[in-house]
Design a protein around this motif. Structure first.
Motif, PDB file in Angstrom:
ATOM      1  N   ILE A  63       1.017  -1.204  -0.022  1.00  0.00           N
ATOM      2  CA  ILE A  63      -0.064  -0.115   0.166  1.00  0.00           C
ATOM      3  C   ILE A  63       0.824   1.248   0.098  1.00  0.00           C
ATOM      4  CG2 ILE A  63      -1.720   1.385   1.313  1.00  0.00           C
ATOM      5  CD1 ILE A  63      -2.392  -1.555   2.685  1.00  0.00           C
ATOM      6  N   VAL A  88      -7.340   2.225   0.478  1.00  0.00           N
ATOM      7  CA  VAL A  88      -7.271   2.182   1.955  1.00  0.00           C
ATOM      8  C   VAL A  88      -6.987   3.704   2.746  1.00  0.00           C
ATOM      9  CG1 VAL A  88      -5.959   1.393   4.151  1.00  0.00           C
ATOM     10  CG2 VAL A  88      -5.965   0.055   2.112  1.00  0.00           C
ATOM     11  N   TRP A 100     -10.837  -0.078   4.329  1.00  0.00           N
ATOM     12  CA  TRP A 100     -10.514  -0.658   2.645  1.00  0.00           C
ATOM     13  C   TRP A 100     -11.718  -0.882   1.841  1.00  0.00           C
ATOM     14  CZ3 TRP A 100     -11.320  -5.554   1.267  1.00  0.00           C
ATOM     15  CH2 TRP A 100     -11.578  -6.451   2.335  1.00  0.00           C
ATOM     16  N   ILE A 157      -7.088  -7.060   4.969  1.00  0.00           N
ATOM     17  CA  ILE A 157      -7.479  -7.096   3.494  1.00  0.00           C
ATOM     18  C   ILE A 157      -7.436  -8.621   3.120  1.00  0.00           C
ATOM     19  CG2 ILE A 157      -6.569  -6.370   1.042  1.00  0.00           C
ATOM     20  CD1 ILE A 157      -5.503  -3.905   2.517  1.00  0.00           C
TER      21      ILE A 157
END
Length: 191
Positions: A63, A88, A100, A157
């Motif tokens: 990320i 996110v 997210w 996630i």
């Protein structure tokens, strides 16, 4: 008819369904329309850089987020292959901090995502070769880029099961969301 722009559950993120015209010669796609994007995202957006990345199957990128003022917004689409794209909320103090949202982007569906400043971005390539294209509101500055651990169990996630991902050393070494927040690395939420 302009693109269909839909707000996602994370404030500052939108799903854009673009238009594709098909005839006997092939197809033509409207990838980006400033009028539709500007109207829905309250302006403040002007592309300053265009990037693309090519990733093999099971490559997980991110990320990532740009910090500092004025930050960096992104408009993302998959031009080839397919990716599982994740936005996110990395804005410290945001009501949806740490939340997210996931969308599959692929070459067969005319969907793009707009991510406002302070929103993190990650994706997993689902096909042999995937090409993701980005419009950026500011040129990329490596000194302002922060990474957060995409496999952080506290973020949770949902990546596909039974996929052994390939990641860069930088992504592997990224801190958890909690560690990044505690170290003051993340952008701050502003109204």
């Amino acid at each position: 008819m302009p693109a269909c722009v839909t707000a996602l559950p994370i404030p500052g993120a939108w799903r854009i369904e673009n238009l594709r015209h098909v005839d006997e010669r092939g197809s033509f796609r409207e990838w980006y329309r400033d009028d539709a994007t500007y109207a829905e995202t309250c302006g403040g957006w002007r592309p300053r850089q265009v990037n693309w990345s090519v990733s093999h199957r099971a490559v997980l990128r991110g990320i990532s987020v740009a910090t500092g003022t004025p930050g960096q917004a992104k408009y993302v689409t998959c031009a080839r292959g397919a990716v599982l794209d994740v936005v996110v909320d990395l804005r410290a103090g945001s009501p949806t901090f740490g939340h997210w949202h996931q969308e599959q982007l692929d070459e067969d569906h005319d969907v793009s995502l707009y991510l406002d400043k302070g929103l993190g971005h990650a994706f997993l390539s689902l096909t042999g070769t995937s090409m993701l294209m980005y419009l950026l509101s500011r040129p990329h500055d490596p000194a302002r880029e922060v990474r957060v651990q995409a496999l952080d169990p506290d973020l949770g996630i949902t990546w596909p099961d039974k996929v052994t991902v390939t990641r860069s050393a930088k992504d592997q070494a990224a801190p958890s969301l909690a560690d990044a927040e505690q170290a003051g690395l993340l952008p701050v939420f502003t109204l």
